[in-house]
Enzyme design. Sequence first.
Site, PDB file in Angstrom:
ATOM      1  N   THR A  44     -52.751 -35.658 -44.929  1.00  0.00           N
ATOM      2  CA  THR A  44     -53.905 -34.670 -45.175  1.00  0.00           C
ATOM      3  C   THR A  44     -53.939 -34.250 -46.589  1.00  0.00           C
ATOM      4  O   THR A  44     -54.272 -34.777 -47.460  1.00  0.00           O
ATOM      5  CB  THR A  44     -53.975 -33.644 -44.091  1.00  0.00           C
ATOM      6  OG1 THR A  44     -52.782 -32.956 -44.108  1.00  0.00           O
ATOM      7  CG2 THR A  44     -54.263 -33.997 -42.650  1.00  0.00           C
ATOM      8  N   LYS A  91     -45.687 -35.855 -41.732  1.00  0.00           N
ATOM      9  CA  LYS A  91     -46.742 -35.203 -42.620  1.00  0.00           C
ATOM     10  C   LYS A  91     -46.704 -33.404 -42.415  1.00  0.00           C
ATOM     11  O   LYS A  91     -46.513 -32.862 -41.411  1.00  0.00           O
ATOM     12  CB  LYS A  91     -48.248 -35.740 -42.187  1.00  0.00           C
ATOM     13  CG  LYS A  91     -48.724 -35.353 -40.872  1.00  0.00           C
ATOM     14  CD  LYS A  91     -49.529 -33.966 -40.772  1.00  0.00           C
ATOM     15  CE  LYS A  91     -50.516 -33.651 -41.986  1.00  0.00           C
ATOM     16  NZ  LYS A  91     -51.142 -32.559 -41.432  1.00  0.00           N
ATOM     17  N   THR A  97     -44.653 -27.099 -37.169  1.00  0.00           N
ATOM     18  CA  THR A  97     -45.928 -27.057 -37.368  1.00  0.00           C
ATOM     19  C   THR A  97     -46.220 -27.944 -38.493  1.00  0.00           C
ATOM     20  O   THR A  97     -46.257 -27.805 -39.583  1.00  0.00           O
ATOM     21  CB  THR A  97     -46.589 -25.809 -37.837  1.00  0.00           C
ATOM     22  OG1 THR A  97     -46.262 -24.596 -36.980  1.00  0.00           O
ATOM     23  CG2 THR A  97     -47.824 -25.578 -38.227  1.00  0.00           C
ATOM     24  N   ASN A 148     -57.084 -24.067 -50.270  1.00  0.00           N
ATOM     25  CA  ASN A 148     -57.576 -23.556 -48.869  1.00  0.00           C
ATOM     26  C   ASN A 148     -58.843 -23.001 -48.865  1.00  0.00           C
ATOM     27  O   ASN A 148     -59.680 -22.872 -47.874  1.00  0.00           O
ATOM     28  CB  ASN A 148     -56.546 -22.739 -48.342  1.00  0.00           C
ATOM     29  CG  ASN A 148     -55.472 -23.643 -47.833  1.00  0.00           C
ATOM     30  OD1 ASN A 148     -55.468 -24.025 -46.655  1.00  0.00           O
ATOM     31  ND2 ASN A 148     -54.271 -23.427 -48.406  1.00  0.00           N
ATOM     32  N   THR A 162     -64.408 -29.125 -47.933  1.00  0.00           N
ATOM     33  CA  THR A 162     -65.214 -29.871 -48.956  1.00  0.00           C
ATOM     34  C   THR A 162     -64.692 -30.802 -49.759  1.00  0.00           C
ATOM     35  O   THR A 162     -65.067 -31.358 -50.860  1.00  0.00           O
ATOM     36  CB  THR A 162     -65.976 -28.614 -49.676  1.00  0.00           C
ATOM     37  OG1 THR A 162     -65.301 -27.945 -50.106  1.00  0.00           O
ATOM     38  CG2 THR A 162     -66.877 -27.741 -48.413  1.00  0.00           C
TER      39      THR A 162
END
Length: 410
Positions: free
Chosen positions: A160, A186, A197, A405, A410
């Site tokens: 990501t 990842k 996490t 962040n 966007t």
Amino acid sequence: MPTLSQTAEVTELSSGSIISPKGFAAAGVHAGLRYSKKDLGIILSETPAHCAAVYTTSHFQAAPLKVTQESIASEGLIQAVIVNSACANACTGEQGLKDAYQMRKSAADKFNIIERHVAVASTGVIGEYMQMDKIEAGIQTLEPGSETVHSEDFQTAILTTDLVMKKCCYTAVIGGKKVIMGGSAKGSGMIHPNMATMLAFITTDANIDSSHLQTALKQVTDHTFNQITVDGDTSTNDMVLVMANGKSDTDKLSPDHPDWEVFLQMLAKTSESLAKQIAKDGEGATKLIEVEVSGTETDEDARKVAKQIVGSNLVKTAIYGTDANWGRIIGAIGQSEANINPFSVDIAIGPIIMLKNSEPQAFSEEEAKQYLTNSTVQISVDLHQGEGKGKAWGCDLSYDYVKINASYRT
């Protein structure tokens, strides 16, 4: 952590990957979930593999985790893992659960395997529905293989905000036969595990039942994936999943096997390598921070203190700014739940001792500032309370973290 005997060797295979163990293949494609990057991947075993997994402790476990837990619970066997990025399929209600089941079914149909032998994983934006038309079309284009390009395609498809692929591979001799273990992961933001996490996948051709594999994974996770933090936030989707297909044809491993510790060490090295790569690639990070704590009453206390330090925003910003402010380390230690004697603390940043028996030590600010420009910064703490030891890993906190962040969607 498991310790090896002097005669045992676990060797890193620098060119190895998730498909280096016998009987595994992988693929990654662009299904259209993202503008141009690969966004759908699969790991496939020739035969059903014994499986173990640990999952996020978030109250909002995403739909793919629920489906994967159900799959593993049926027989402890998994033959394929289908993974998408761009959309987390988290907090999506009944439709999200239906979509996760449909991903499982589509992968099973495509590769002619039993539906309950498919695990599902997703990562990306929370609260958005899956584009199932693109997912299903993408699954049909997956053609797993065992070449380097296939592993790289998979590794790219699961990223990501990550800047780099995260992978590792190790080998050892178990029962007189070569065993290989590969890993791919990842994770860059929303990293503060109470399990793990991020997404991490580990494959091995070792011969081991799912119950013993689960025991090993839980033990190792507490010392590796659970000891990293980037930003103090635990995600909704994350898991570590291990598949063992037995293709090395060794005797079945268990805690009674003479090479059990060798297997544990392989799993520990694989997990630590992936965990450190995730911490180093934290969003906006410029440095990996490694904290080593000793002298606590228990190992658990040492791990708590280490993670408290590496998770402190004040410590992280000081490291980013090359400011050897050991008072911020003291502040983090003081918040720990461990038993602390405030009069017997040693602190060093790299080779530079700054506190001895809680007494400040003279040191060169210039030398310390120069050390803090390194890409890896080590902090050592001795609390002189016992024999406990532990480590944790994290990263510095930069301006870029806020930029990334502030515009994540966007």
